[in-house]
Enzyme design. Structure first.
Site, PDB file in Angstrom:
ATOM      1  N   ASP A 110      13.777  30.860 -51.785  1.00 53.91           N
ATOM      2  CA  ASP A 110      14.349  30.005 -53.112  1.00 53.91           C
ATOM      3  C   ASP A 110      14.332  29.059 -52.095  1.00 53.91           C
ATOM      4  O   ASP A 110      15.537  29.105 -51.198  1.00 53.91           O
ATOM      5  CB  ASP A 110      15.201  30.971 -53.995  1.00 53.91           C
ATOM      6  N   GLU A 159      12.316  27.852 -57.541  1.00 56.15           N
ATOM      7  CA  GLU A 159      12.787  27.065 -58.804  1.00 56.15           C
ATOM      8  C   GLU A 159      13.968  26.507 -58.774  1.00 56.15           C
ATOM      9  O   GLU A 159      14.694  26.190 -59.563  1.00 56.15           O
ATOM     10  CB  GLU A 159      13.067  28.772 -59.431  1.00 56.15           C
ATOM     11  N   ASN A 160      14.749  26.761 -57.777  1.00 53.04           N
ATOM     12  CA  ASN A 160      15.770  25.693 -56.838  1.00 53.04           C
ATOM     13  C   ASN A 160      15.389  24.122 -56.137  1.00 53.04           C
ATOM     14  O   ASN A 160      16.541  23.740 -55.430  1.00 53.04           O
ATOM     15  CB  ASN A 160      16.854  26.431 -55.950  1.00 53.04           C
ATOM     16  N   ASN A 166      14.238  32.269 -63.365  1.00 57.08           N
ATOM     17  CA  ASN A 166      15.330  31.560 -64.221  1.00 57.08           C
ATOM     18  C   ASN A 166      15.629  30.311 -64.555  1.00 57.08           C
ATOM     19  O   ASN A 166      15.816  30.148 -65.231  1.00 57.08           O
ATOM     20  CB  ASN A 166      16.323  32.950 -64.338  1.00 57.08           C
ATOM     21  N   HIS A 167      15.351  29.729 -63.463  1.00 59.27           N
ATOM     22  CA  HIS A 167      15.346  28.466 -63.461  1.00 59.27           C
ATOM     23  C   HIS A 167      14.340  27.532 -63.715  1.00 59.27           C
ATOM     24  O   HIS A 167      14.152  26.527 -63.389  1.00 59.27           O
ATOM     25  CB  HIS A 167      16.347  27.665 -62.292  1.00 59.27           C
ATOM     26  N   HIS A 206      12.086  38.966 -59.270  1.00 57.86           N
ATOM     27  CA  HIS A 206      13.551  37.898 -59.433  1.00 57.86           C
ATOM     28  C   HIS A 206      14.089  38.356 -60.390  1.00 57.86           C
ATOM     29  O   HIS A 206      14.242  38.280 -61.443  1.00 57.86           O
ATOM     30  CB  HIS A 206      12.635  36.975 -60.145  1.00 57.86           C
TER      31      HIS A 206
HETATM   32 FE   FE2 Z   1      16.705  32.569 -59.662  1.00 58.91          FE
END
Ligand code: FE2
Length: 273
Positions: free
Chosen positions: A8, A39-40, A67-68, A153
């Protein structure tokens, strides 16, 4: 086949390091295929089209999320046009984007990449085991794909290990993401699947999972409003894992974590270079 999965990416510190290092890692480690978790990447929250293009230009073959994924709303309109950008497979039917695809290397070998999201301590979504079971029933190692790489994830180590065993022998590797903390359990499971509970993040480890530590700590020590969480901007560590597979069976023959730069102990995967 040598597949490098880079964990990530958190904010600019992680992004700059990853973009700088991918070409070197590809060459030095003889990597055939690079997967990154983005995702981040956009200031800690989500990813933009511009960042996707920068990662592809640096040498990433596929970007997975988690999830992001929708934190930067522009990605909702973009994701259907970019097959190299994946979101978790076990989102409800009708969600934009895809969670699995098969990619062809220049030498015509094929690698399938799938991402699922966990359900323990996370949103209640569809069953990741069932979703992946259907994928591996259709996409068989050594037939439809020379390698199958799964990113899980998820928050809970138990859920991740269970998925590793559930897929053991049916995919090349199951590697976890999301916690931003690398685990020390890289192994080849009895059936031949490479496994690692969490690959870790690419970001500043003088932080709380990549975010500036004062604000993140204040959120847990007081009941007052705090400033917005911002990514930490110190020197980043690149966390990744290198999986080597046998092209005939599709199973793993090696799995080595890689930690490069910044504060964490370094693992250069020397004997695989
Ligand atoms: Fe995450």
């Amino acid at each position: 086949m040598r597949i490098l999965y880079i964990g990530d990416i958190v904010g600019r510190a992680g992004r700059d390091l990853v973009c700088r290092q991918i070409p070197h890692l590809r060459q030095d480690l003889g990597v055939d295929f690079v997967i990154v978790n983005g995702e981040n990447a956009a200031h800690g929250f989500g990813i933009t089209e511009k960042i996707c293009q920068a990662l592809f230009a640096a040498g990433a073959d596929v970007i997975v999320t988690g999830n992001h994924v929708w934190d930067q709303r522009e990605i909702i309109d973009f994701i259907d046009s970019e097959p190299r950008l994946l979101r978790p497979l076990n989102y409800p039917a009708g969600t934009p984007g895809r969670g699995v695809d098969v990619y062809e290397l220049p030498d015509r070998r094929r690698v399938a990449v799938a991402q699922v999201q966990g359900r323990l301590f996370m949103h209640a979504i569809e069953d990741p085991f069932r979703a992946l079971g259907a994928v591996v029933d259709e996409c068989r190692l050594g037939a439809q794909a020379h390698a199958i790489f799964v990113d899980f994830h998820a928050e809970a180590t138990s859920e991740k290990m269970a998925l590793g065993h559930f897929l053991d022998g049916r995919v090349s590797a199951v590697v976890g993401s999301h916690t931003h903390v690398p685990t020390a359990d890289a192994q080849i499971l009895p059936g031949g699947t490479g496994y690692l509970t969490d690959v870790g993040m690419c970001g500043d480890y003088d932080s709380v999972i990549g975010m500036e530590k004062r604000t993140a700590t204040a959120r847990l020590t007081q009941v007052l409003p705090t400033d917005r969480l911002e990514p930490a901007h110190g020197e980043a560590t690149l966390c990744a894992v290198l999986v080597e597979t046998d092209d005939a069976s599709g199973l793993a023959v090696g799995i080595e974590p890689l930690r490069l730069g910044g504060r964490l102990s370094q693992t250069p995967a020397r004997h695989l270079a």
